[in-house]
Design an enzyme around this catalytic site. Structure first.
Site, PDB file in Angstrom:
ATOM      1  CG  ASP A 218     -26.311 -21.673  47.904  1.00  0.00           C
ATOM      2  OD1 ASP A 218     -26.711 -20.526  48.111  1.00  0.00           O
ATOM      3  OD2 ASP A 218     -26.833 -22.446  47.070  1.00  0.00           O
TER       4      ASP A 218
ATOM      5  CD  GLU B   2     -29.064 -19.574  51.586  1.00  0.00           C
ATOM      6  OE1 GLU B   2     -29.802 -18.731  51.086  1.00  0.00           O
ATOM      7  OE2 GLU B   2     -28.668 -20.567  50.947  1.00  0.00           O
TER       8      GLU B   2
HETATM    9  C1  GLC Z   1     -29.162 -19.519  47.804  1.00  0.00           C
HETATM   10  C2  GLC Z   1     -28.538 -18.316  47.144  1.00  0.00           C
HETATM   11  C3  GLC Z   1     -29.409 -17.877  46.015  1.00  0.00           C
HETATM   12  C4  GLC Z   1     -29.520 -19.008  45.031  1.00  0.00           C
HETATM   13  C5  GLC Z   1     -30.020 -20.276  45.698  1.00  0.00           C
HETATM   14  C6  GLC Z   1     -29.839 -21.482  44.837  1.00  0.00           C
HETATM   15  O1  GLC Z   1     -30.358 -19.228  48.426  1.00  0.00           O
HETATM   16  O2  GLC Z   1     -28.326 -17.308  48.092  1.00  0.00           O
HETATM   17  O3  GLC Z   1     -28.916 -16.730  45.392  1.00  0.00           O
HETATM   18  O4  GLC Z   1     -30.395 -18.657  44.001  1.00  0.00           O
HETATM   19  O5  GLC Z   1     -29.300 -20.540  46.883  1.00  0.00           O
HETATM   20  O6  GLC Z   1     -28.481 -21.806  44.727  1.00  0.00           O
END
Ligand code: GLC
Ligand code: CA
Length: 535
Positions: free
Chosen positions: A201, A275
């Site tokens: 994440d 991500e």
């Molecule tokens: C990422 C997740 C999202 C979350 C954010 C903060 O982007 O996919 O759902 O709110 O991180 O952790």
């Protein structure tokens, strides 16, 4: 035929556990619920599942506010349930990826509670970013939270802590050796329980530079980071590389260490996907250097318009970019953070797009419910739960629409998802979209996905080279046609409202809508559809 390693051209099914299947009637999906539906998942023809967080959490941000990364939140079950889920998945030959959230903890994590008690200047506070206000009383810097509002919150003794997201998600300070050590423990913990890898994440956010320096245009930057915010592209592309909290070089050091940890599991073939929303796009390739992570998400299709020129542009660019580092791209049409593709581009369009994407080289991520062609749920404002909605005072509606539970069977909400009241309202209008109905309908979206994923595994995987046949930027006279060939399969997408005739000989393997018609070396492709032709 399976390619090697398993993740290279995998199809990975993203499960949002709270919305998948509720096993105990409390209105929220849980791990035993996931386990009970793994045969369904397997029947789709996917290779792996990725589960959004199910760790101990006050659930202010859908579990991405983690209070204990090495335990299961009671709403989802317990560690034995997690172990069982992993084992059942493996018995079905499904790999399991779990989320790891290294940018921040929940304010309920024991470290943050200790930091609050220990006071300014303490080792406990140095695990986060605690600062005093400036001498003139202003906040330590002017950054705006990605969820809206200031990115600083004050504690009782007057200091402020940094949070790029909700105030309940204090950012971790990766300069503290405790932080790095704790995450290594967490990675090992889940690997030792049997998982096959991780989705990381906010992978680009861990390292911050110049925390005490103001950004010259914080509002512009905040708008640039929001895809739903219209902005002159030139302005956006000028601002994005200036984000002081994303994509700093220091993150790569962290992933090199993680990679050697993953590799120490040898033939388990552990993989991790980042991500990372980074600019310019070429920066994404750094995350997948040979000694770093295995994959990086490509978000281009999450907001791409249904337009052949644009799609050709982003698809061919992603393929070329990843080729430059000797790897393959990833594709995603939906996830838990963005509007569902069927709502965004239309139902028939979303089927065509999915079938087109399934043929492309690389790994494809499918967000649970996408196979059913689910649209976004209609959520009354008083039922919204996303902190984005709450922190922007309703200005942004947030992501709840994409998180409505799945319709399994029956004619009325909650469609077998729960015997209780679902945590987000479900619509009766989904009665034709249930798994039960779609299994019985040969032309359903669900059956399109199942057939396509099987054909993909049989005919396409391992033929890495792709040759574009048709595109508006590429010698085609038809602005509504996009096509490529991989091995002995050609994939045509007709984006237009009328049928298109193409000169091709071969057997139609699958079509996303309508009925193809062919004779004398010509095949007609129905309006708004994708077709695979085997030569
Ligand atoms: C990422 C997740 C999202 C979350 C954010 C903060 O982007 O996919 O759902 O709110 O991180 O952790
Ligand atoms: Ca439950």
């Amino acid at each position: 035929m399976k390619s090697s390693p398993w993740w290279k051209e995998a199809t990975i099914y993203q499960i949002y556990p709270r919305s998948f299947f509720d096993s105990n009637g409390d209105g929220e999906g849980d791990l035993p619920g996931v386990t009970s539906k793994l045969e369904y998942v397997k029947s789709l023809g996917v290779d792996a599942i990725w589960l959004s967080p199910f760790y101990t959490s006050p659930n202010k941000d859908g579990g991405y506010d983690v209070a204990d990364p090495r335990d299961v939140d009671p709403r989802f079950g317990n560690l034995a349930d997690a172990k069982k889920m992993i084992d059942v998945a493996h018995s079905l030959d499904l790999r399991v990826l779990v989320d790891v959230v290294p940018n921040h903890f929940s304010d309920q994590h024991v470290w943050f509670q200790e930091a609050l008690r220990a006071g300014r200047g303490s080792a406990e506070r140095s695990r986060f970013h605690f600062y005093d206000a400036n001498p003139d009383g202003t906040l330590p810097n002017n950054w705006i939270s990605l969820f809206g509002g200031p990115s600083w919150t004050q504690v009782a003794d007057g200091q402020f802590y940094l949070h790029l997201f909700d105030s309940s998600q204090p950012d971790l300070n990766w300069e503290s050796p405790d932080v790095a050590a704790d995450f290594e423990t967490t990675l090992r913990f889940w690997l030792d329980l049997g998982v096959d890898g991780f989705r990381i994440d906010v992978a680009h956010g861990l390292v911050k530079e110049d925390v005490l320096k103001d950004h010259p245009d914080p509002q512009g930057l905040s708008d640039a980071l929001r895809l739903d915010m219209p902005m002159d592209p030139e302005k956006r592309y000028a601002l994005l590389p200036t984000v002081p909290f994303f994509d700093r070089q220091g993150v790569h050091e962290i992933y090199r260490k993680w990679r050697s940890l993953f590799d120490s599991y040898g033939d388990r073939d552990v993989m991790a996907v980042a991500e990372a929303w980074v600019h310019p796009p070429v920066n994404a390739t750094r995350y997948v250097r040979p000694d770093e992570l295995h994959q990086v998400f490509n978000f281009d299709l999450l907001d791409a318009s249904f337009n052949s020129e644009h799609l050709y542009d982003v698809m061919s660019r992603s393929i070329e970019l990843m080729k430059s580092v000797n790897t393959l791209p990833t594709w995603a049409l939906s996830n838990h953070d963005s509007p569902r593709v069927a709502s965004r581009v239309g139902e028939q369009q979303s089927r065509a797009l999915a079938l087109f994407v399934f043929g492309l080289p690389g790994s494809t991520y499918i967000y649970a419910g996408q196979e059913l062609g689910l649209p976004d749920g209609v959520i009354p404002d008083e039922s919204r739960q996303d902190p984005i909605y709450l922190r922007t005072q309703g200005l942004q509606k947030g992501r709840d629409g994409a998180r409505v539970p799945l319709p399994w069977n029956g004619d009325k909400a909650p469609f077998g998802f729960t015997s209780g009241t679902p945590w987000l309202p479900m619509q009766d209008s989904w009665k034709e979209l249930t798994v039960e109905k779609q299994l019985a309908e040969p032309k359903s979206s669900l059956n399109l996905y199942r057939n396509a994923l099987n054909l993909r595994a049989e005919h396409l995987v391992n033929n890495v080279e792709i040759e574009w046949l048709e595109s508006p930027l590429h010698g085609s006279k038809n602005p509504s046609l996009l096509a490529y060939r991989r091995g002995n399969v050609s994939v045509y997408m007709n984006l237009g409202e009328s049928l298109v005739e193409v000169e091709v000989t071969g057997k139609v393997l699958i079509v996303s809508a309508g009925t193809p018609d062919g004779r004398d070396g010509k095949i007609t492709i129905p309006a708004i559809s994708t077709m695979w032709v085997q030569h």
